[in-house]
Design a protein around this motif. Structure first.
Motif, PDB file in Angstrom:
ATOM      1  N   PHE A 141      -2.022   0.176   2.574  1.00 51.99           N
ATOM      2  CA  PHE A 141      -1.626  -0.979   1.867  1.00 51.99           C
ATOM      3  C   PHE A 141      -2.613  -1.648   1.053  1.00 51.99           C
ATOM      4  CE2 PHE A 141       0.373  -0.390   6.155  1.00 51.99           C
ATOM      5  CZ  PHE A 141       1.524  -0.613   6.092  1.00 51.99           C
ATOM      6  N   THR A 142      -2.156  -2.020  -0.161  1.00 57.23           N
ATOM      7  CA  THR A 142      -2.962  -2.873  -0.896  1.00 57.23           C
ATOM      8  C   THR A 142      -2.571  -4.150  -1.377  1.00 57.23           C
ATOM      9  OG1 THR A 142      -1.984  -1.778  -3.107  1.00 57.23           O
ATOM     10  CG2 THR A 142      -3.879  -0.458  -1.970  1.00 57.23           C
ATOM     11  N   GLY A 143      -3.434  -5.021  -1.770  1.00 61.75           N
ATOM     12  CA  GLY A 143      -3.240  -6.403  -2.169  1.00 61.75           C
ATOM     13  C   GLY A 143      -4.261  -7.139  -2.720  1.00 61.75           C
ATOM     14  N   THR A 144      -3.980  -8.544  -2.533  1.00 64.98           N
ATOM     15  CA  THR A 144      -5.075  -9.484  -3.307  1.00 64.98           C
ATOM     16  C   THR A 144      -5.171 -10.475  -2.100  1.00 64.98           C
ATOM     17  OG1 THR A 144      -3.396 -10.702  -4.176  1.00 64.98           O
ATOM     18  CG2 THR A 144      -4.382  -8.994  -5.708  1.00 64.98           C
ATOM     19  N   ILE A 145      -6.468 -11.091  -2.501  1.00 61.60           N
ATOM     20  CA  ILE A 145      -7.056 -12.320  -1.577  1.00 61.60           C
ATOM     21  C   ILE A 145      -7.242 -13.475  -2.557  1.00 61.60           C
ATOM     22  CG2 ILE A 145      -8.490 -13.191   0.092  1.00 61.60           C
ATOM     23  CD1 ILE A 145      -9.020 -10.167   0.709  1.00 61.60           C
ATOM     24  N   ASP A 146      -6.450 -14.564  -2.655  1.00 57.29           N
ATOM     25  CA  ASP A 146      -6.784 -15.539  -3.621  1.00 57.29           C
ATOM     26  C   ASP A 146      -8.094 -16.294  -2.966  1.00 57.29           C
ATOM     27  OD1 ASP A 146      -5.780 -17.434  -1.767  1.00 57.29           O
ATOM     28  OD2 ASP A 146      -4.040 -17.807  -3.163  1.00 57.29           O
ATOM     29  N   ASP A 147      -8.237 -17.421  -3.925  1.00 56.24           N
ATOM     30  CA  ASP A 147      -9.508 -18.368  -3.442  1.00 56.24           C
ATOM     31  C   ASP A 147      -9.250 -19.280  -2.162  1.00 56.24           C
ATOM     32  OD1 ASP A 147     -10.904 -17.545  -5.724  1.00 56.24           O
ATOM     33  OD2 ASP A 147     -10.267 -19.128  -7.017  1.00 56.24           O
ATOM     34  N   ASP A 148      -8.215 -19.261  -1.876  1.00 55.99           N
ATOM     35  CA  ASP A 148      -7.909 -20.007  -0.500  1.00 55.99           C
ATOM     36  C   ASP A 148      -7.551 -19.059   0.640  1.00 55.99           C
ATOM     37  OD1 ASP A 148      -7.834 -22.541  -1.841  1.00 55.99           O
ATOM     38  OD2 ASP A 148      -5.895 -22.255  -2.378  1.00 55.99           O
TER      39      ASP A 148
ATOM     40  N   LYS B 176     -11.497 -10.155  -3.879  1.00 54.17           N
ATOM     41  CA  LYS B 176     -10.149 -10.330  -4.485  1.00 54.17           C
ATOM     42  C   LYS B 176      -9.197  -9.468  -4.035  1.00 54.17           C
ATOM     43  CE  LYS B 176     -11.687 -14.219  -6.520  1.00 54.17           C
ATOM     44  NZ  LYS B 176     -11.384 -15.646  -6.068  1.00 54.17           N
ATOM     45  N   ARG B 177      -9.426  -8.406  -3.685  1.00 58.56           N
ATOM     46  CA  ARG B 177      -8.404  -7.312  -3.586  1.00 58.56           C
ATOM     47  C   ARG B 177      -9.039  -6.364  -2.114  1.00 58.56           C
ATOM     48  NH1 ARG B 177      -5.112  -6.729  -6.609  1.00 58.56           N
ATOM     49  NH2 ARG B 177      -4.443  -4.690  -6.040  1.00 58.56           N
ATOM     50  N   PHE B 178      -7.913  -5.828  -1.602  1.00 59.89           N
ATOM     51  CA  PHE B 178      -7.999  -5.105  -0.264  1.00 59.89           C
ATOM     52  C   PHE B 178      -7.250  -3.725  -0.304  1.00 59.89           C
ATOM     53  CE2 PHE B 178      -4.658  -7.664   0.843  1.00 59.89           C
ATOM     54  CZ  PHE B 178      -3.773  -6.778   1.531  1.00 59.89           C
ATOM     55  N   ILE B 179      -7.707  -2.793   0.487  1.00 62.34           N
ATOM     56  CA  ILE B 179      -6.882  -1.512   0.730  1.00 62.34           C
ATOM     57  C   ILE B 179      -6.974  -1.608   2.382  1.00 62.34           C
ATOM     58  CG2 ILE B 179      -7.048   0.950   0.697  1.00 62.34           C
ATOM     59  CD1 ILE B 179      -8.337   0.635  -1.973  1.00 62.34           C
TER      60      ILE B 179
END
Length: 129
Positions: free
Chosen positions: A100-107, A64-67
């Motif tokens: 960079f940080t962020g999110t990844i949703d189910d899609d 769900k998250r990345f760096i």
């Protein structure tokens, strides 16, 4: 359309890690982040970004998250002060480490939420012109 829609990509048939890289290395999208405008764009009178070079990406165990760590290659353009003895513009190129940080949703939509830049050395340079 959400205010962050310009920072989204959708993973189709490619893997999520590649999609994160595609998003993070998209100069047009990353330069619209508030963090970018507050740091990179203020380092010279006209800072140009040449390329964002990937270093590594880490995706959380839940996916769900990345760096992502990258090097931002820039060109600094300084205009001499009107009373300066040097009249030619000063042009310097260098590399700024970034995270960079962020999110990844189910899609598999990728959303970059923050960009952190190691600009301490450049901050001093930008104040010296």
């Amino acid at each position: 359309m959400s205010k962050n829609s310009a920072l989204r990509h959708t993973a189709g048939t490619i893997d999520v890690e590649s999609m994160v890289w595609r998003t993070v290395t998209d100069i047009g999208q990353m330069s619209s982040l508030p963090d970018w405008r507050e740091k990179i764009d203020t380092l010279s009178s006209r800072t140009e970004t040449r390329v964002i070079e990937p270093v590594y990406v880490v995706i959380s165990d839940d996916g769900k998250r990345f760096i992502a760590k990258a090097n931002v290659h820039v060109v600094f353009n300084f205009v001499p002060a009107p009373d300066a003895s040097r009249r030619d513009p000063i042009v310097l190129s260098d590399t700024i480490p970034a995270v960079f940080t962020g999110t990844i949703d189910d899609d598999n939509h990728i959303l970059v939420e923050r960009a952190l830049f190691q600009t301490e050395d450049f901050d001093v340079l930008s104040k010296a012109h």
